[in-house]
Motif scaffolding. Structure first.
Motif, PDB file in Angstrom:
ATOM      1  N   VAL A  41      -4.327  47.280  21.032  1.00 37.03           N
ATOM      2  CA  VAL A  41      -4.959  45.807  20.706  1.00 37.03           C
ATOM      3  C   VAL A  41      -6.187  45.837  20.056  1.00 37.03           C
ATOM      4  O   VAL A  41      -6.373  45.057  18.905  1.00 37.03           O
ATOM      5  CB  VAL A  41      -4.732  45.097  22.188  1.00 37.03           C
ATOM      6  CG1 VAL A  41      -5.507  43.810  21.869  1.00 37.03           C
ATOM      7  CG2 VAL A  41      -3.260  44.991  22.314  1.00 37.03           C
ATOM      8  N   CYS A  42      -6.974  46.817  20.563  1.00 35.58           N
ATOM      9  CA  CYS A  42      -8.310  46.661  19.900  1.00 35.58           C
ATOM     10  C   CYS A  42      -8.422  47.061  18.358  1.00 35.58           C
ATOM     11  O   CYS A  42      -9.340  46.569  17.715  1.00 35.58           O
ATOM     12  CB  CYS A  42      -9.404  47.711  20.720  1.00 35.58           C
ATOM     13  SG  CYS A  42      -8.874  49.305  20.878  1.00 35.58           S
TER      14      CYS A  42
ATOM     15  N   ARG B 222      -4.387  34.881  24.133  1.00 40.08           N
ATOM     16  CA  ARG B 222      -3.268  34.409  25.323  1.00 40.08           C
ATOM     17  C   ARG B 222      -3.580  35.404  26.192  1.00 40.08           C
ATOM     18  O   ARG B 222      -3.802  35.486  27.447  1.00 40.08           O
ATOM     19  CB  ARG B 222      -2.004  33.874  25.037  1.00 40.08           C
ATOM     20  CG  ARG B 222      -2.124  32.459  24.369  1.00 40.08           C
ATOM     21  CD  ARG B 222      -0.517  32.041  24.163  1.00 40.08           C
ATOM     22  NE  ARG B 222      -0.558  30.814  23.661  1.00 40.08           N
ATOM     23  CZ  ARG B 222      -0.177  30.416  22.336  1.00 40.08           C
ATOM     24  NH1 ARG B 222       0.599  31.430  21.684  1.00 40.08           N
ATOM     25  NH2 ARG B 222      -0.227  29.378  21.661  1.00 40.08           N
ATOM     26  N   ALA B 223      -3.333  36.736  25.887  1.00 38.28           N
ATOM     27  CA  ALA B 223      -3.182  37.968  26.584  1.00 38.28           C
ATOM     28  C   ALA B 223      -4.811  38.167  27.225  1.00 38.28           C
ATOM     29  O   ALA B 223      -5.036  38.663  28.159  1.00 38.28           O
ATOM     30  CB  ALA B 223      -2.937  39.202  25.706  1.00 38.28           C
ATOM     31  N   LEU B 224      -5.964  37.981  26.421  1.00 35.02           N
ATOM     32  CA  LEU B 224      -7.104  38.207  26.914  1.00 35.02           C
ATOM     33  C   LEU B 224      -7.378  37.163  27.925  1.00 35.02           C
ATOM     34  O   LEU B 224      -8.018  37.390  29.035  1.00 35.02           O
ATOM     35  CB  LEU B 224      -7.963  37.927  25.842  1.00 35.02           C
ATOM     36  CG  LEU B 224      -8.490  39.073  24.831  1.00 35.02           C
ATOM     37  CD1 LEU B 224      -9.252  38.726  23.622  1.00 35.02           C
ATOM     38  CD2 LEU B 224      -9.267  40.175  25.812  1.00 35.02           C
ATOM     39  N   HIS B 225      -6.732  35.853  27.828  1.00 32.97           N
ATOM     40  CA  HIS B 225      -7.066  35.129  28.739  1.00 32.97           C
ATOM     41  C   HIS B 225      -6.410  35.101  30.325  1.00 32.97           C
ATOM     42  O   HIS B 225      -7.052  35.057  31.191  1.00 32.97           O
ATOM     43  CB  HIS B 225      -6.689  33.557  28.255  1.00 32.97           C
ATOM     44  CG  HIS B 225      -6.555  32.342  29.458  1.00 32.97           C
ATOM     45  ND1 HIS B 225      -7.864  31.923  29.767  1.00 32.97           N
ATOM     46  CD2 HIS B 225      -5.842  32.054  30.086  1.00 32.97           C
ATOM     47  CE1 HIS B 225      -7.502  30.733  30.683  1.00 32.97           C
ATOM     48  NE2 HIS B 225      -6.338  30.752  30.931  1.00 32.97           N
ATOM     49  N   GLU B 226      -5.196  35.776  30.036  1.00 28.01           N
ATOM     50  CA  GLU B 226      -4.252  36.108  31.362  1.00 28.01           C
ATOM     51  C   GLU B 226      -4.493  37.370  31.818  1.00 28.01           C
ATOM     52  O   GLU B 226      -4.582  37.663  33.048  1.00 28.01           O
ATOM     53  CB  GLU B 226      -2.983  36.029  30.844  1.00 28.01           C
ATOM     54  CG  GLU B 226      -2.254  34.541  30.368  1.00 28.01           C
ATOM     55  CD  GLU B 226      -0.925  34.960  29.727  1.00 28.01           C
ATOM     56  OE1 GLU B 226      -0.445  35.964  29.647  1.00 28.01           O
ATOM     57  OE2 GLU B 226      -0.562  33.793  29.072  1.00 28.01           O
TER      58      GLU B 226
ATOM     59  N   SER C  73      -0.904  48.263  23.886  1.00 26.10           N
ATOM     60  CA  SER C  73      -0.275  48.489  22.727  1.00 26.10           C
ATOM     61  C   SER C  73       0.224  47.377  22.012  1.00 26.10           C
ATOM     62  O   SER C  73       0.390  46.351  22.730  1.00 26.10           O
ATOM     63  CB  SER C  73       0.890  49.640  22.867  1.00 26.10           C
ATOM     64  OG  SER C  73       1.830  49.058  23.500  1.00 26.10           O
ATOM     65  N   ALA C  74       0.564  47.250  20.882  1.00 18.77           N
ATOM     66  CA  ALA C  74       1.160  46.280  19.982  1.00 18.77           C
ATOM     67  C   ALA C  74       2.399  45.801  20.717  1.00 18.77           C
ATOM     68  O   ALA C  74       2.713  44.663  20.782  1.00 18.77           O
ATOM     69  CB  ALA C  74       1.457  46.576  18.457  1.00 18.77           C
ATOM     70  N   ARG C  75       3.362  46.964  21.137  1.00 19.22           N
ATOM     71  CA  ARG C  75       4.439  46.755  21.917  1.00 19.22           C
ATOM     72  C   ARG C  75       4.397  45.947  23.219  1.00 19.22           C
ATOM     73  O   ARG C  75       5.182  45.027  23.308  1.00 19.22           O
ATOM     74  CB  ARG C  75       5.034  48.091  22.458  1.00 19.22           C
ATOM     75  CG  ARG C  75       6.322  47.841  23.173  1.00 19.22           C
ATOM     76  CD  ARG C  75       6.849  49.048  23.803  1.00 19.22           C
ATOM     77  NE  ARG C  75       7.136  50.184  22.616  1.00 19.22           N
ATOM     78  CZ  ARG C  75       6.602  51.147  22.425  1.00 19.22           C
ATOM     79  NH1 ARG C  75       5.562  51.509  22.975  1.00 19.22           N
ATOM     80  NH2 ARG C  75       6.929  51.941  21.428  1.00 19.22           N
TER      81      ARG C  75
END
Length: 143
Positions: free
Chosen positions: A23-24, A57-61, A70-72
């Motif tokens: 993700v980074c 959204r993923a950072l928030h959660e 990973s992208a997956r």
């Protein structure tokens, strides 16, 4: 106007990543290439899409730990696609109904481009400008 017309004007380059891309790295790609989505590939097949919104959204959660995922882990696996022969109007309708901002353009399982809501809006504005210019020419030309 067709999707092929948009691709002819903007080009067919699409930034893709593998399912194991971190993700980074995706975040760096968004900034470096000034894009809002990447298409995720596995074995030369489109398997998902990751957008800036997915990352936010993923950072928030999950917090910063998501950067090592990973992208997956973030991708939307059900990817709505379109064809170059699709009309811009039908694509705009699909994007609005499904609340999608990026659609890969696929022909016979081959990725040939990507269209964003911005591309659709620009296309419509260009069409309206052309119509306006034609009407102005008709009026000023005396018919």
């Amino acid at each position: 106007m067709r999707i092929a017309d948009i691709l002819r004007n903007k080009g067919s380059a699409v930034h893709t990543v593998r399912t194991d891309t971190r993700v980074c790295e995706l975040i760096g790609d968004f900034a470096r290439f000034n894009i809002g989505a990447v298409v995720v590939f596995e074995n030369e097949t489109v398997v998902g899409i990751v957008t800036e919104r997915d990352v936010v959204r993923a950072l928030h959660e999950s917090g910063p730990s998501i950067l090592a995922a990973s992208a997956r882990d973030l991708m939307s696996p059900s990817v709505t696609t379109c064809l170059p022969t699709d009309s811009v109007d039908s694509l705009a309708e699909t994007m609005t109904e499904q609340r999608i901002r990026h659609l890969p353009v696929v022909v016979d399982a081959d990725l040939v481009g990507i269209v964003s809501i911005g591309d659709v809006v620009k296309s419509r504005i260009d069409e309206l400008q052309t119509e306006r210019d034609q009407l102005a020419s008709y009026i000023h030309g005396g018919g």
